[in-house]
Design an enzyme around this catalytic site. Structure first.
Site, PDB file in Angstrom:
ATOM      1  N   SER A 143       2.068  -0.509 -12.226  1.00  8.54           N
ATOM      2  CA  SER A 143       1.931  -1.820 -11.590  1.00  8.54           C
ATOM      3  C   SER A 143       1.846  -2.881 -12.682  1.00  8.54           C
ATOM      4  CB  SER A 143       0.630  -1.829 -10.767  1.00  8.54           C
ATOM      5  OG  SER A 143       0.315  -3.130 -10.317  1.00  8.54           O
ATOM      6  N   TYR A 156      -8.804  -0.225 -10.146  1.00  3.81           N
ATOM      7  CA  TYR A 156      -7.344  -0.134  -9.928  1.00  3.81           C
ATOM      8  C   TYR A 156      -6.632  -0.346 -11.255  1.00  3.81           C
ATOM      9  CZ  TYR A 156      -2.712  -0.918  -7.824  1.00  3.81           C
ATOM     10  OH  TYR A 156      -1.373  -0.826  -7.481  1.00  3.81           O
TER      11      TYR A 156
HETATM   12  N1  LIG Z   1       2.862  -3.156  -2.974  1.00  5.04           N
HETATM   13  C1  LIG Z   1       2.619  -3.666  -4.158  1.00  5.04           C
HETATM   14  O1  LIG Z   1       2.428  -4.895  -4.294  1.00  5.04           O
HETATM   15  C2  LIG Z   1       2.542  -2.767  -5.365  1.00  5.04           C
HETATM   16  C3  LIG Z   1       2.539  -3.375  -6.624  1.00  5.04           C
HETATM   17  C4  LIG Z   1       2.444  -2.578  -7.751  1.00  5.04           C
HETATM   18  C5  LIG Z   1       2.378  -1.205  -7.633  1.00  5.04           C
HETATM   19  N2  LIG Z   1       2.391  -0.632  -6.398  1.00  5.04           N
HETATM   20  C6  LIG Z   1       2.262   0.835  -6.320  1.00  5.04           C
HETATM   21  O2  LIG Z   1       3.304   1.358  -5.538  1.00  5.04           O
HETATM   22  C7  LIG Z   1       2.904   2.614  -5.005  1.00  5.04           C
HETATM   23  C8  LIG Z   1       3.293   2.672  -3.536  1.00  5.04           C
HETATM   24  O3  LIG Z   1       2.561   1.722  -2.820  1.00  5.04           O
HETATM   25  P1  LIG Z   1       3.175   0.816  -1.650  1.00  5.04           P
HETATM   26  O4  LIG Z   1       3.076  -0.582  -2.089  1.00  5.04           O
HETATM   27  O5  LIG Z   1       4.469   1.362  -1.208  1.00  5.04           O
HETATM   28  O6  LIG Z   1       2.028   1.000  -0.555  1.00  5.04           O
HETATM   29  P2  LIG Z   1       1.944   1.817   0.820  1.00  5.04           P
HETATM   30  O7  LIG Z   1       2.997   1.355   1.761  1.00  5.04           O
HETATM   31  O8  LIG Z   1       0.521   1.739   1.234  1.00  5.04           O
HETATM   32  O9  LIG Z   1       2.320   3.287   0.376  1.00  5.04           O
HETATM   33  C9  LIG Z   1       1.391   4.165  -0.210  1.00  5.04           C
HETATM   34  C10 LIG Z   1       1.862   5.579   0.045  1.00  5.04           C
HETATM   35  O10 LIG Z   1       0.923   6.467  -0.578  1.00  5.04           O
HETATM   36  C11 LIG Z   1       0.597   7.458   0.376  1.00  5.04           C
HETATM   37  N3  LIG Z   1      -0.740   8.002   0.160  1.00  5.04           N
HETATM   38  C12 LIG Z   1      -1.954   7.376   0.218  1.00  5.04           C
HETATM   39  N4  LIG Z   1      -2.941   8.255   0.016  1.00  5.04           N
HETATM   40  C13 LIG Z   1      -2.340   9.473  -0.170  1.00  5.04           C
HETATM   41  C14 LIG Z   1      -2.809  10.781  -0.425  1.00  5.04           C
HETATM   42  N5  LIG Z   1      -4.127  11.043  -0.575  1.00  5.04           N
HETATM   43  N6  LIG Z   1      -1.911  11.790  -0.520  1.00  5.04           N
HETATM   44  C15 LIG Z   1      -0.595  11.548  -0.385  1.00  5.04           C
HETATM   45  N7  LIG Z   1      -0.070  10.324  -0.182  1.00  5.04           N
HETATM   46  C16 LIG Z   1      -0.955   9.303  -0.078  1.00  5.04           C
HETATM   47  C17 LIG Z   1       0.698   6.784   1.727  1.00  5.04           C
HETATM   48  O11 LIG Z   1       0.953   7.772   2.738  1.00  5.04           O
HETATM   49  P3  LIG Z   1      -0.136   8.447   3.703  1.00  5.04           P
HETATM   50  O12 LIG Z   1      -1.143   7.407   4.052  1.00  5.04           O
HETATM   51  O13 LIG Z   1       0.719   8.894   4.851  1.00  5.04           O
HETATM   52  O14 LIG Z   1      -0.686   9.615   2.935  1.00  5.04           O
HETATM   53  C18 LIG Z   1       1.934   5.926   1.518  1.00  5.04           C
HETATM   54  O15 LIG Z   1       3.088   6.695   1.763  1.00  5.04           O
HETATM   55  C19 LIG Z   1       1.419   2.749  -5.290  1.00  5.04           C
HETATM   56  O16 LIG Z   1       1.220   3.609  -6.390  1.00  5.04           O
HETATM   57  C20 LIG Z   1       0.997   1.329  -5.653  1.00  5.04           C
HETATM   58  O17 LIG Z   1      -0.124   1.301  -6.515  1.00  5.04           O
HETATM   59  C21 LIG Z   1       2.489  -1.375  -5.270  1.00  5.04           C
END
Ligand SMILES: NC(=O)c1ccc[n+]([C@@H]2O[C@H](COP(=O)([O-])OP(=O)(O)OC[C@H]3O[C@@H](n4cnc5c(N)ncnc54)[C@H](OP(=O)(O)O)[C@@H]3O)[C@@H](O)[C@H]2O)c1
Length: 249
Positions: A143, A156
């Site tokens: 991130s 985080y």
């Molecule tokens: N959105 C942003 O602004 C942003 C910015 C920088 C980095 N990121 C990073 O991008 C990645 C994806 O996030 P996103 O933004 O796409 O958010 P998201 O839509 O909330 O996706 C998170 C995913 O992680 C899964 N997850 C959560 N807990 C889990 C567990 N214990 N075991 C397996 N899977 C789990 C969730 O699925 P389930 O709940 O079904 O398990 C979901 O598929 C993360 O690492 C986040 O830190 C996001």
């Protein structure tokens, strides 16, 4: 389906929503067989059906990535079904923001157990397969928070800095095995990520922050990942930092 990743096998963690879901679709559209993992089975099955509908191949495996035994089963099942793992997208993550003082330490455990240890377990489990194949690519989703530290984001930040440190050590350990390592560092992406913040005030603040700029879409990050994993075999794209144009911090 024919594409730049035909015959490749990819595991995508956190594929039930957001960046992971978009990435699984994008890899499948390039011909990869995708193994999609997360906890919400219904969402995985719906995605599996969407991938099949566009002529792709997907297998959903319900997995809690913070549980080492479940991650081992995910990799073993993939190996048994497809015989190899070419690409691992370590994407599953949570962002449970809040001040350090008075924090609910369960939030800390969830972030460290998933964002750090889960990513490490999956990496650890695929390495023997990738080494035996003589090729592989591990993509770790960090991130902007892995580069810039802010008050209210200590744990985080710590989790994503850990991803950066681990990835660089990994790169130095496995480049001679022809295994590539990429860190992706997104800025604000429109996903459900901030909705899972447990502290109501912080959740509201982040909703406003996300609402203050035009966010990236998950597909923008998926495109960056596809770019990294489709380069010629001598090219190791180590790091991609990608923000919305309107994001300053
Ligand atoms: N959105 C942003 O602004 C942003 C910015 C920088 C980095 N990121 C990073 O991008 C990645 C994806 O996030 P996103 O933004 O796409 O958010 P998201 O839509 O909330 O996706 C998170 C995913 O992680 C899964 N997850 C959560 N807990 C889990 C567990 N214990 N075991 C397996 N899977 C789990 C969730 O699925 P389930 O709940 O079904 O398990 C979901 O598929 C993360 O690492 C986040 O830190 C996001």
């Amino acid at each position: 389906m024919a594409g730049k990743l035909t015959d490749k096998v990819a595991i995508v963690t956190g594929a039930s929503s957001g960046i992971g879901e978009a990435t699984a679709l994008a890899l499948a559209a390039e011909g990869a067989k995708v193994v999609i993992a997360a906890r919400r089975s219904d969402r995985l099955l719906a995605l599996e059906a969407r991938i099949t509908a566009i002529g792709g191949k997907a297998l959903s495996i319900t997995t809690d990535v913070s549980d080492e035994a479940q991650v081992e089963a995910l990799v073993n099942t993939t190996g048994a079904k497809f015989g190899r793992v070419d690409i691992l997208i370590n994407n599953a993550g949570v962002m449970l923001l809040g001040l350090i003082d008075n924090a609910d330490t369960e939030d800390w455990r969830r972030m460290i157990n998933l964002n750090v240890l889960g990513l490490m377990y999956a990496t650890h489990k695929v390495l023997p397969l990738m080494k035996a194949q003589g090729v592989g690519h591990i993509v770790n989703i960090s991130s902007v928070a892995g580069r810039i530290v802010n008050a209210g984001s200590g744990v985080y930040n710590a989790s994503k800095w850990a991803v950066g440190a681990f990835s660089e050590a990994l790169r130095k350990e496995v480049y001679q095995n022809n295994i590539r390592v990429t860190i992706i560092e997104p800025g604000l992406v429109a996903t459900e990520l901030p909705q899972h913040i447990t502290h109501p005030t912080v959740r509201e603040q982040m909703k406003n922050y996300y609402g203050s700029v035009k966010n990236l879409e998950s597909e923008d990050i998926a495109n960056a990942i596809v770019y990294a994993v489709t380069q010629p075999s001598h090219v190791n794209v180590n790091e991609i930092l990608i923000r919305p144009i309107e994001q300053q911090a």
